[in-house]
Design a protein around this motif. Sequence first.
Motif, PDB file in Angstrom:
ATOM      1  N   SER A  49       7.112   6.782  -8.271  1.00  0.00           N
ATOM      2  CA  SER A  49       8.073   7.888  -8.306  1.00  0.00           C
ATOM      3  C   SER A  49       8.717   8.091  -6.941  1.00  0.00           C
ATOM      4  O   SER A  49       9.900   8.454  -6.848  1.00  0.00           O
ATOM      5  N   ARG A  50       7.984   7.833  -5.876  1.00  0.00           N
ATOM      6  CA  ARG A  50       8.566   7.956  -4.537  1.00  0.00           C
ATOM      7  C   ARG A  50       9.621   6.878  -4.304  1.00  0.00           C
ATOM      8  O   ARG A  50      10.694   7.131  -3.741  1.00  0.00           O
ATOM      9  N   LEU A  51       9.324   5.641  -4.736  1.00  0.00           N
ATOM     10  CA  LEU A  51      10.301   4.560  -4.598  1.00  0.00           C
ATOM     11  C   LEU A  51      11.563   4.852  -5.406  1.00  0.00           C
ATOM     12  O   LEU A  51      12.682   4.631  -4.927  1.00  0.00           O
TER      13      LEU A  51
ATOM     14  N   TRP B 276       0.807  -1.216   0.000  1.00  0.00           N
ATOM     15  CA  TRP B 276       0.000   0.000   0.000  1.00  0.00           C
ATOM     16  C   TRP B 276       0.843   1.270   0.000  1.00  0.00           C
ATOM     17  O   TRP B 276       0.403   2.310  -0.483  1.00  0.00           O
ATOM     18  N   GLU B 277       2.025   1.181   0.565  1.00  0.00           N
ATOM     19  CA  GLU B 277       2.921   2.331   0.663  1.00  0.00           C
ATOM     20  C   GLU B 277       4.312   1.920   0.190  1.00  0.00           C
ATOM     21  O   GLU B 277       4.632   0.719   0.178  1.00  0.00           O
ATOM     22  N   PRO B 278       5.152   2.877  -0.180  1.00  0.00           N
ATOM     23  CA  PRO B 278       6.509   2.522  -0.610  1.00  0.00           C
ATOM     24  C   PRO B 278       7.249   1.664   0.407  1.00  0.00           C
ATOM     25  O   PRO B 278       7.973   0.736   0.047  1.00  0.00           O
ATOM     26  N   GLU B 279       7.038   1.954   1.686  1.00  0.00           N
ATOM     27  CA  GLU B 279       7.726   1.201   2.734  1.00  0.00           C
ATOM     28  C   GLU B 279       7.358  -0.284   2.709  1.00  0.00           C
ATOM     29  O   GLU B 279       8.169  -1.141   3.057  1.00  0.00           O
TER      30      GLU B 279
ATOM     31  N   LEU C 259       9.557  -2.033   0.142  1.00  0.00           N
ATOM     32  CA  LEU C 259      10.918  -2.225   0.647  1.00  0.00           C
ATOM     33  C   LEU C 259      10.959  -3.345   1.688  1.00  0.00           C
ATOM     34  O   LEU C 259      11.880  -4.162   1.705  1.00  0.00           O
ATOM     35  N   ARG C 260       9.929  -3.403   2.514  1.00  0.00           N
ATOM     36  CA  ARG C 260       9.862  -4.444   3.539  1.00  0.00           C
ATOM     37  C   ARG C 260       9.703  -5.823   2.900  1.00  0.00           C
ATOM     38  O   ARG C 260      10.305  -6.796   3.365  1.00  0.00           O
TER      39      ARG C 260
END
Length: 339
Positions: free
Chosen positions: A250-252, A219-222, A225-226
Amino acid sequence: MYEQALKGQVKEVRPLHIGPYRITAPFVGAPMAGVTDKPFRSVLQDHNCPLLFTEMISDKALTYGNTNTLELLDISGEKRPIAVQIFGSDPDFMAKAAELVEKHEPSIIDINMGCPAPKIVRNQEGSCLLKMPERAVEIAQAVVKAVQVPVTVKMRTGWSKGQIVAPELAKRLEDVGVQAITLHGRTRDMFYSGKADWSLIQQTAEAISIPLIGNGDIWEPEDALRMLEETGCAGVMIGRGMMGNPWIFSRLLQWMETGNMPPPPTALERIEQALIHLERMVKQKGEYRGVREMRSHIAWYLKGIAGASKVRSAVNEAPDYDAVVSLLKDYRKRMEASL
């Protein structure tokens, strides 16, 4: 915050390799029926989505030359790499469909073995193939033999909790020439409920030597990554998390370049993106159809913004393009005045 824990470790995110393609940022836009059409793909490309998929396309509809299906196949003028996803239940039809798709010069042909929709499953397509691993392997082998471009598969972990097939089936698909697999960490009977089982993504990644792309609950960039860190997967596919939120890509990418995660888009940015998307939708599909198909996207863009529910209701009643534009611009003015 998780991104701070990873700050300075950008180099640990490795490129995703599929056939001849080296995708520096291993983040992928999912194939989604009724969502990832040509206008939305253009929005995702504006936000530097590294790899896109079309909506899923029926093998038989392709083979019989269905006009609406040919529209789904239109990838002209789009950046590469781009993957076209097909679905079906017959190895011969799937091979013929793949040959037709290849003439449109996709980078990758993807086989859907994960769609849980009842109308798909009733035809022994999509995730129904998880109950028929022999047929699944025959389909993959036929498609691989029919085309020169890389062939990939998108699948789920199994039909149900008691019928988990992902690690074994993924290995068999690798053996017949599939070059990457995307695994949604849910069974068919879960549809989109519950929590994706990332441990099965990890197990499947460890069972094969080709890239495993994880999917589910990003749902989110984090979250992306996780998933990379926890499962060891080679890439992450983002589905519902990109609906109304193309900024996730784009944030990633900016995080990879700088080590800092940019903030989420503002309300004004989301409204402006909805206007841009609306214009492209109408240009591609005509006013009547474009306005109506855009309603869901506008709801996703505006989700969580103050006063959005009234605007969404008005948009759903708006008869034409000008009316929707007026509603969104008025909303933007009100938001600007409140800053």
